[in-house]
Every structure is written in C-alpha cells, then in structure tokens.
Scaffold this motif. Structure first.
Motif, PDB file in Angstrom:
ATOM      1  N   ASP A   1       0.826  -1.214   0.000  1.00 35.46           N
ATOM      2  CA  ASP A   1       0.000   0.000   0.000  1.00 35.46           C
ATOM      3  C   ASP A   1       0.856   1.259   0.000  1.00 35.46           C
ATOM      4  O   ASP A   1       0.423   2.308  -0.487  1.00 35.46           O
ATOM      5  N   LEU A   2       2.061   1.180   0.522  1.00 38.83           N
ATOM      6  CA  LEU A   2       2.949   2.347   0.517  1.00 38.83           C
ATOM      7  C   LEU A   2       3.167   2.857  -0.903  1.00 38.83           C
ATOM      8  O   LEU A   2       3.165   4.073  -1.143  1.00 38.83           O
ATOM      9  N   PHE A   3       3.347   1.959  -1.851  1.00 39.42           N
ATOM     10  CA  PHE A   3       3.605   2.370  -3.233  1.00 39.42           C
ATOM     11  C   PHE A   3       2.382   3.063  -3.834  1.00 39.42           C
ATOM     12  O   PHE A   3       2.513   3.990  -4.640  1.00 39.42           O
ATOM     13  N   VAL A   4       1.198   2.617  -3.440  1.00 36.62           N
ATOM     14  CA  VAL A   4      -0.028   3.269  -3.903  1.00 36.62           C
ATOM     15  C   VAL A   4      -0.144   4.658  -3.280  1.00 36.62           C
ATOM     16  O   VAL A   4      -0.594   5.608  -3.935  1.00 36.62           O
ATOM     17  N   GLN A   5       0.267   4.795  -2.037  1.00 36.18           N
ATOM     18  CA  GLN A   5       0.264   6.115  -1.400  1.00 36.18           C
ATOM     19  C   GLN A   5       1.204   7.077  -2.124  1.00 36.18           C
ATOM     20  O   GLN A   5       0.883   8.255  -2.308  1.00 36.18           O
ATOM     21  N   LEU A   6       2.367   6.576  -2.528  1.00 39.07           N
ATOM     22  CA  LEU A   6       3.297   7.431  -3.280  1.00 39.07           C
ATOM     23  C   LEU A   6       2.648   7.914  -4.568  1.00 39.07           C
ATOM     24  O   LEU A   6       2.781   9.088  -4.948  1.00 39.07           O
ATOM     25  N   LEU A   7       1.947   7.025  -5.258  1.00 35.84           N
ATOM     26  CA  LEU A   7       1.259   7.404  -6.495  1.00 35.84           C
ATOM     27  C   LEU A   7       0.201   8.469  -6.220  1.00 35.84           C
ATOM     28  O   LEU A   7       0.117   9.474  -6.947  1.00 35.84           O
ATOM     29  N   LEU A   8      -0.599   8.259  -5.203  1.00 35.65           N
ATOM     30  CA  LEU A   8      -1.667   9.201  -4.886  1.00 35.65           C
ATOM     31  C   LEU A   8      -1.105  10.595  -4.585  1.00 35.65           C
ATOM     32  O   LEU A   8      -1.581  11.605  -5.111  1.00 35.65           O
ATOM     33  N   ILE A   9      -0.079  10.646  -3.773  1.00 35.56           N
ATOM     34  CA  ILE A   9       0.487  11.941  -3.392  1.00 35.56           C
ATOM     35  C   ILE A   9       1.213  12.582  -4.569  1.00 35.56           C
ATOM     36  O   ILE A   9       1.164  13.809  -4.761  1.00 35.56           O
ATOM     37  N   ALA A  10       1.866  11.758  -5.396  1.00 35.44           N
ATOM     38  CA  ALA A  10       2.500  12.314  -6.596  1.00 35.44           C
ATOM     39  C   ALA A  10       1.451  12.942  -7.505  1.00 35.44           C
ATOM     40  O   ALA A  10       1.678  14.015  -8.083  1.00 35.44           O
ATOM     41  N   ALA A  11       0.303  12.292  -7.640  1.00 35.03           N
ATOM     42  CA  ALA A  11      -0.775  12.851  -8.470  1.00 35.03           C
ATOM     43  C   ALA A  11      -1.256  14.177  -7.909  1.00 35.03           C
ATOM     44  O   ALA A  11      -1.471  15.143  -8.656  1.00 35.03           O
ATOM     45  N   GLN A  12      -1.414  14.252  -6.595  1.00 38.13           N
ATOM     46  CA  GLN A  12      -1.831  15.513  -5.970  1.00 38.13           C
ATOM     47  C   GLN A  12      -0.821  16.618  -6.254  1.00 38.13           C
ATOM     48  O   GLN A  12      -1.175  17.728  -6.636  1.00 38.13           O
ATOM     49  N   ARG A  13       0.450  16.291  -6.043  1.00 38.53           N
ATOM     50  CA  ARG A  13       1.491  17.313  -6.172  1.00 38.53           C
ATOM     51  C   ARG A  13       1.785  17.668  -7.615  1.00 38.53           C
ATOM     52  O   ARG A  13       2.354  18.724  -7.899  1.00 38.53           O
ATOM     53  N   ALA A  14       1.395  16.789  -8.542  1.00 39.48           N
ATOM     54  CA  ALA A  14       1.540  17.109  -9.964  1.00 39.48           C
ATOM     55  C   ALA A  14       0.377  17.952 -10.464  1.00 39.48           C
ATOM     56  O   ALA A  14       0.341  18.334 -11.631  1.00 39.48           O
ATOM     57  N   GLY A  15      -0.574  18.244  -9.606  1.00 40.39           N
ATOM     58  CA  GLY A  15      -1.732  19.019  -9.994  1.00 40.39           C
ATOM     59  C   GLY A  15      -2.808  18.216 -10.681  1.00 40.39           C
ATOM     60  O   GLY A  15      -3.733  18.775 -11.282  1.00 40.39           O
ATOM     61  N   GLU A  16      -2.696  16.890 -10.587  1.00 39.66           N
ATOM     62  CA  GLU A  16      -3.672  15.997 -11.226  1.00 39.66           C
ATOM     63  C   GLU A  16      -4.786  15.689 -10.227  1.00 39.66           C
ATOM     64  O   GLU A  16      -4.922  14.566  -9.725  1.00 39.66           O
ATOM     65  N   ALA A  17      -5.620  16.692  -9.927  1.00 43.58           N
ATOM     66  CA  ALA A  17      -6.653  16.530  -8.894  1.00 43.58           C
ATOM     67  C   ALA A  17      -7.665  15.454  -9.276  1.00 43.58           C
ATOM     68  O   ALA A  17      -8.108  14.668  -8.421  1.00 43.58           O
ATOM     69  N   GLY A  18      -8.036  15.404 -10.539  1.00 44.83           N
ATOM     70  CA  GLY A  18      -8.998  14.396 -10.976  1.00 44.83           C
ATOM     71  C   GLY A  18      -8.468  12.995 -10.795  1.00 44.83           C
ATOM     72  O   GLY A  18      -9.176  12.101 -10.329  1.00 44.83           O
ATOM     73  N   LEU A  19      -7.212  12.788 -11.155  1.00 45.21           N
ATOM     74  CA  LEU A  19      -6.587  11.477 -10.994  1.00 45.21           C
ATOM     75  C   LEU A  19      -6.495  11.126  -9.505  1.00 45.21           C
ATOM     76  O   LEU A  19      -6.758   9.985  -9.121  1.00 45.21           O
ATOM     77  N   ALA A  20      -6.112  12.094  -8.695  1.00 46.13           N
ATOM     78  CA  ALA A  20      -6.004  11.844  -7.259  1.00 46.13           C
ATOM     79  C   ALA A  20      -7.348  11.426  -6.681  1.00 46.13           C
ATOM     80  O   ALA A  20      -7.433  10.484  -5.875  1.00 46.13           O
TER      81      ALA A  20
END
Length: 232
Positions: free
Chosen positions: A209-228
């Motif tokens: 699950d840690l790797f999924v958390q990294l993806l989620l936070i990367a999406a947020q910080r990349a400005g990909e709100a819809g993806l997040a």
C-alpha cells in the motif's frame, strides 16, 4: 487465529495472523488493543517480532497516535545489529509513512540509507531491494539509488526470484526515485500503470500500500486533482 494464540501464546505468527486480519478489515482500534502491551515481552524472539510492532504502528497511525508511533519506531521497529531483511522493510516503510503524513523525519533517513548502501548489488528479494532504493532516494542519495537500476535489470534476466517481478520492479524503482526527486509527473507516469499489478514484487497488500500512497500523493502534487480523486 485467536484459538492459536490461546494454544501457543508465544507463537508470533499466530499473533500476526490476527493482526493482519484486523488490518485488512480496517479495525484499527481492535488491532491496537490486540497488540497492546510491553514490546519487551518478546525481546528474546527472532527478528520477526519487529514486523509485529510494525503492524501495531500502523494501527496507531490510523488511530492518530503519532507520538506513540515514533516511540515504537525508535525502540522496536528499527533494525537491530543483525539488520535482518524484514527489519529493513519495516523501518523504511514506517518512516516513509510518517513522512507522508507530515512528520519531519529527514534526520532519520541517513541511518537507513547506510544500511541500504551495504546491500548494493546483493539482489535476492525484489521487495527488500525496493525498500533499499527508497531509503537511499529519501536520503537524497540519488546516485546510489539509481545504481540499483541496471543491477535490477540484470537480475530480472538471470535470477529466478526476480523473473516474476520483471515487468514491475524496475519501473517501480524508477517511480520511487522520481517521487523523492520531486519529479511528480514522472513518478505518476511510472507508478500509475503498475497500481493493480504490484503483487509480483512480494510483500502483502498492506505492505505494498505504501507504493499506492506514493502514487496518490504524486498525483496531488503534480496538480492531477482528478486522478487523485479517482485513486482515492
């Protein structure tokens, strides 16, 4: 699981089975209560005991008991002198989770990165190796982290334990490095296609699950709100 603990109170795997079941059911308070008590009561057991305390740390995190998590990390989760592979996984994973929740753990990464550096080229378990890459990247030792990539590619072609992880392990390592470089878009590009296929690298769903958390936070910080939002 509870019957097994009653029959053999010193069987850590039985304790772990119940803890894992409670974790997967999101019964955080029940899990915390299940593992409550003095960690020293298993001080004479094998290094697997640190994984039990890793599970307790997750329960405490979900219950918002951050100070208790930090204390458990320092006293019972950090690898001992044996630097057992599971201890490395536990410590790196828990420290990363604490940092993702906003804790300042920058000073703690150096020790884990030093342990990871001693394992360079010692590729046996993809899941452990990914945690070594993460520790080095989190400590901003990117050259050392990236040096694992060609060794991993070679291992995929030559080591049976790596073959199954072949389609996943290298792009996952690249995504981890990109995340700690704050290259959010590259992190998303590497991690997003892997999100449903992480099992071959090893570990449990709770650990991965840690790797999924990294993806989620990367999406947020990349400005990909819809993806997040989709990932949530």
């Amino acid at each position: 699981g509870r019957m097994a603990v009653e029959a053999a109170p010193d069987d850590l795997w039985a304790w772990h089975a119940v803890a894992h079941s409670l974790e997967m059911q999101e019964r955080w308070a029940d899990g915390r209560d299940w593992l409550a008590g003095d960690p020293g009561r298993w001080g004479d057991r094998n290094p697997f005991k640190s994984h039990i305390w890793w599970h307790q740390a997750l329960f405490l995190l979900e219950n918002g008991e951050d100070e208790a998590v930090a204390a458990l990390y320092r006293h019972d989760v950090l690898p001992d002198a044996q630097q057992f592979y599971l201890g490395v996984q536990n410590a790196v994973s828990l420290l990363a989770r604490l940092e993702l929740l906003g804790a300042d753990v920058s000073a703690d990464w150096a020790g884990l990165a030093d342990i990871a550096a001693t394992r360079a080229g010692d590729l046996v378990l993809p899941f452990t190796d990914l945690h070594c890459v993460l520790a080095l990247a989190a400590a901003q030792r990117f050259g050392e982290a990236e040096a694992w990539l060609p060794a991993m590619r070679e291992a995929v072609a030559s080591l049976p334990g790596y073959a199954a992880a072949g389609p996943v392990v290298v792009p996952l390592a690249e995504g981890i490095i990109a995340f700690y470089r704050h290259d959010w878009r590259t992190a998303v590009e590497r991690l997003y296609p892997l999100r449903h296929g992480l099992a071959p690298v090893g570990g449990s769903r709770t650990q991965r699950d840690l790797f999924v958390q990294l993806l989620l936070i990367a999406a947020q910080r990349a400005g990909e709100a819809g993806l997040a939002r989709q990932l949530l």
